[in-house]
Scaffold this active site. Sequence first.
Site, mmCIF file in Angstrom:
data_model
loop_
_atom_site.group_PDB
_atom_site.id
_atom_site.type_symbol
_atom_site.label_atom_id
_atom_site.label_comp_id
_atom_site.label_asym_id
_atom_site.label_seq_id
_atom_site.Cartn_x
_atom_site.Cartn_y
_atom_site.Cartn_z
ATOM 1 N N ARG A 100 0.856 -1.211 -0.187
ATOM 2 C CA ARG A 100 -0.010 0.222 0.005
ATOM 3 C C ARG A 100 1.183 1.324 0.062
ATOM 4 O O ARG A 100 1.858 1.424 0.714
ATOM 5 C CB ARG A 100 -0.588 0.069 1.123
ATOM 6 C CG ARG A 100 -1.657 1.183 1.305
ATOM 7 C CD ARG A 100 -2.841 1.366 2.747
ATOM 8 N NE ARG A 100 -3.269 2.704 2.688
ATOM 9 C CZ ARG A 100 -3.543 3.577 3.639
ATOM 10 N NH1 ARG A 100 -2.991 2.961 4.930
ATOM 11 N NH2 ARG A 100 -3.968 4.482 3.584
ATOM 12 N N HIS A 145 -3.428 10.851 0.735
ATOM 13 C CA HIS A 145 -2.838 10.890 1.936
ATOM 14 C C HIS A 145 -2.534 12.147 2.490
ATOM 15 O O HIS A 145 -1.358 12.333 2.873
ATOM 16 C CB HIS A 145 -1.903 9.859 2.064
ATOM 17 C CG HIS A 145 -1.653 9.138 3.395
ATOM 18 N ND1 HIS A 145 -1.812 7.954 3.763
ATOM 19 C CD2 HIS A 145 -1.410 9.563 4.725
ATOM 20 C CE1 HIS A 145 -1.504 7.174 4.915
ATOM 21 N NE2 HIS A 145 -1.437 8.770 5.595
ATOM 22 N N GLU A 190 -8.026 8.403 6.226
ATOM 23 C CA GLU A 190 -8.313 9.027 7.489
ATOM 24 C C GLU A 190 -8.841 10.641 7.488
ATOM 25 O O GLU A 190 -8.107 11.345 7.884
ATOM 26 C CB GLU A 190 -7.123 9.159 8.615
ATOM 27 C CG GLU A 190 -6.768 7.654 8.798
ATOM 28 C CD GLU A 190 -5.425 7.615 9.806
ATOM 29 O OE1 GLU A 190 -5.185 8.566 10.214
ATOM 30 O OE2 GLU A 190 -5.096 6.603 10.119
ATOM 31 N N ASN A 332 -8.150 1.728 10.296
ATOM 32 C CA ASN A 332 -6.609 1.702 10.364
ATOM 33 C C ASN A 332 -6.824 1.692 12.026
ATOM 34 O O ASN A 332 -7.473 2.691 12.659
ATOM 35 C CB ASN A 332 -6.284 3.223 10.165
ATOM 36 C CG ASN A 332 -5.930 3.316 8.602
ATOM 37 O OD1 ASN A 332 -6.238 2.181 7.780
ATOM 38 N ND2 ASN A 332 -5.656 4.488 8.240
ATOM 39 N N TYR A 334 -5.090 1.544 16.183
ATOM 40 C CA TYR A 334 -3.488 1.602 16.798
ATOM 41 C C TYR A 334 -3.618 1.187 18.366
ATOM 42 O O TYR A 334 -3.325 0.242 18.735
ATOM 43 C CB TYR A 334 -2.893 2.987 16.515
ATOM 44 C CG TYR A 334 -2.164 3.084 15.007
ATOM 45 C CD1 TYR A 334 -1.024 2.629 14.700
ATOM 46 C CD2 TYR A 334 -3.253 3.654 13.813
ATOM 47 C CE1 TYR A 334 -0.547 2.839 13.709
ATOM 48 C CE2 TYR A 334 -2.659 3.889 12.814
ATOM 49 C CZ TYR A 334 -1.404 3.212 12.503
ATOM 50 O OH TYR A 334 -0.876 3.371 11.149
ATOM 51 N N GLU A 401 -4.291 -0.417 8.436
ATOM 52 C CA GLU A 401 -2.908 0.124 9.068
ATOM 53 C C GLU A 401 -3.028 -0.484 10.450
ATOM 54 O O GLU A 401 -4.197 -0.404 11.192
ATOM 55 C CB GLU A 401 -3.086 1.598 9.299
ATOM 56 C CG GLU A 401 -2.584 2.491 8.089
ATOM 57 C CD GLU A 401 -2.363 3.760 8.068
ATOM 58 O OE1 GLU A 401 -2.237 4.297 9.086
ATOM 59 O OE2 GLU A 401 -2.699 4.641 7.229
HETATM 60 C C1 GBH Z 1 -2.126 7.078 10.864
HETATM 61 O O1 GBH Z 1 -2.683 7.878 11.444
HETATM 62 C C2 GBH Z 1 -1.634 7.705 9.514
HETATM 63 O O2 GBH Z 1 -2.534 7.023 8.442
HETATM 64 C C3 GBH Z 1 -0.284 7.433 9.222
HETATM 65 O O3 GBH Z 1 0.108 8.229 7.977
HETATM 66 C C4 GBH Z 1 0.706 7.655 10.181
HETATM 67 O O4 GBH Z 1 2.115 7.476 10.044
HETATM 68 C C5 GBH Z 1 0.222 6.544 11.366
HETATM 69 O O5 GBH Z 1 -0.934 6.569 11.689
HETATM 70 C C6 GBH Z 1 0.989 6.676 12.552
HETATM 71 O O6 GBH Z 1 0.741 7.872 13.276
HETATM 72 O O7 GBH Z 1 -0.110 12.789 19.498
HETATM 73 O O8 GBH Z 1 -2.089 12.530 20.933
HETATM 74 O O9 GBH Z 1 -2.144 14.373 19.363
HETATM 75 C C7 GBH Z 1 -3.172 7.233 12.757
HETATM 76 C C8 GBH Z 1 -3.726 8.226 13.570
HETATM 77 C C9 GBH Z 1 -2.789 10.420 14.229
HETATM 78 C C10 GBH Z 1 -3.169 8.674 15.780
HETATM 79 C C11 GBH Z 1 -2.062 11.390 14.897
HETATM 80 C C12 GBH Z 1 -2.372 9.603 16.772
HETATM 81 C C13 GBH Z 1 -1.865 11.766 17.412
HETATM 82 C C14 GBH Z 1 -2.519 11.745 18.500
HETATM 83 N N1 GBH Z 1 -2.732 8.990 14.467
HETATM 84 N N2 GBH Z 1 -2.439 11.099 16.422
HETATM 85 S S1 GBH Z 1 -1.730 13.004 19.734
#
Ligand code: GBH
Length: 508
Positions: A100, A145, A190, A332, A334, A401
């Site tokens: 991807r 993106h 996203e 996606n 995490y 993701e």
């Molecule tokens: C993805 O977003 C993105 O699609 C990708 O590009 C990115 O590299 C990957 O995640 C890893 O972050 O620091 O508490 O303000 C996932 C969503 C966006 C979740 C940023 C965490 C920061 C929260 N992420 N976010 S904070």
Amino acid sequence: MEPHMRLPLAILYLVLIVSAQKNRTFTFPQGFLFGAGTSAYQTEGAHDVDGKGQSIWDTHTHEHPDRIADGSNGDDAAKSYYKYKEDIEAVKEMGMQIYRFSISWPRIMPLGLPNIINQKGIDHYNSVINEVLSNNLIPMATIYHWDLPQHLQDLGGFANDDIIIYYEAYAKVIFENFGDRVKWWCTINEPYYQAFGYEGTLFAPGLNSTGIGGYLAAHNMIKAHARVYHLYEKQYRSKQKGRISLNMPIDWPAPRDKTSTQDQEAAKIELEFSLGWFAHPIYSKEGDYPQVMKDRISNFSLAAGFPFSRLPSFTSAEVEYIRGTADYFALNQYGSKHVAKGEQGPDPSFDRDSGVVMTGNKKWPSSRTSKWETITPKGLRDIIAWIRKEYGEEWEILITENGFADGGQLNDTLRVGYLATYMTDMLKAIYIDKCKVIGYIVWSLIDSFEWMSGYTSTFGLYQVDFKDPERKRTPKQSAYFMANITKTREIPSFYAIVTNKLDKLEGL
Ligand code: GBH
């Protein structure tokens, strides 16, 4: 056997069977797809060569280095623009099927508009796609993106509803040029976080229009996505036979106190405000925004003297037009977070509208380089089950993701544990909760520019030496681990025990 031994042995045997069942590992279903992902701005570099126009992330990082943890940017990043063959080779080496990647809009259209097409940009992605195919891999392309051409931002970006026709014109060029070979599409990565570029300052364009800009940008993104889905449906599907979706991020919200009805309510609202905002219009039977969003935002707006709701509304024709505009659910996922009811953020703002606050939990293991990333695999299983319950069992889910942040070391034991336990809970979602999960794409293939974290926190299965002008790539322990998974199609049984332990973390 002595008769008096029979009963204790039988009991022991039963206990063993039961615990073996509980700690069972499953094999991956036949046809299950593995992959790894990247995005253009985070990896390509070559930000001003071969006719590429400027994107909002070029602007954001150059004008506001203070908003990036190490003041860095993606000007050179991992130099994948030049080293894409090595990247693709890495996917193949791990025995995966999907690569991807994303296409940079300003590389294809320097000003974002279709009257000027940059042939070198088209050539580049042709080379990438052909390289993927010649390695017997499946290309999955994200059309957008987060790297909007700056010129379109100057015209308002996603706050200007002409973005819908600009985006459609861009997507048409993409389908025309690459659709003969690309069969898996993600329209917008996203939209939730892209909308936060209008709500706050952390993401480009950093508009800080709290309580207004995010909803407006999101509204136009949903319409732009639907427009492109219908374009494909009408003009390309019968010939190209691809599948289209858009990627939805969601951190699993757990009530801070499971016994509190207030906290339970907060978790429900959070699911709707973060995932439902985009998923409900597209995947639910009735379409449109979640009722709780419509009610809350309209009530707060009217009470504050707005003669309209700050959440834009869809006409009933638009609701119909948008509903069902996806061929699979691209998820996606995490981490997880604790939520409770409460007021935070400026007035008006998305945070105030939801009335949900995040309350930290020190008991959950987490990444050391990424504040928000917990190691809570059950959150993945729970969200998959929630999607099935909420939107129906017919949707096939593809994890587009999932991955772990650290400091880029080769010996990335925690990442291995993260991936193993998340995949274990994903398999539970498949076999126990009967959810249709068809593939798992690790974020990310290589260490890359991690938006506001710069290079301080990276997700790669392959390490990139950012001090080396050649940007040498080296497989981490997790890359060898993934190679083993794709070969055996089974997770080592030890991780079933670890997953069960993590699943019982307090408050999950
Ligand atoms: C993805 O977003 C993105 O699609 C990708 O590009 C990115 O590299 C990957 O995640 C890893 O972050 O620091 O508490 O303000 C996932 C969503 C966006 C979740 C940023 C965490 C920061 C929260 N992420 N976010 S904070």
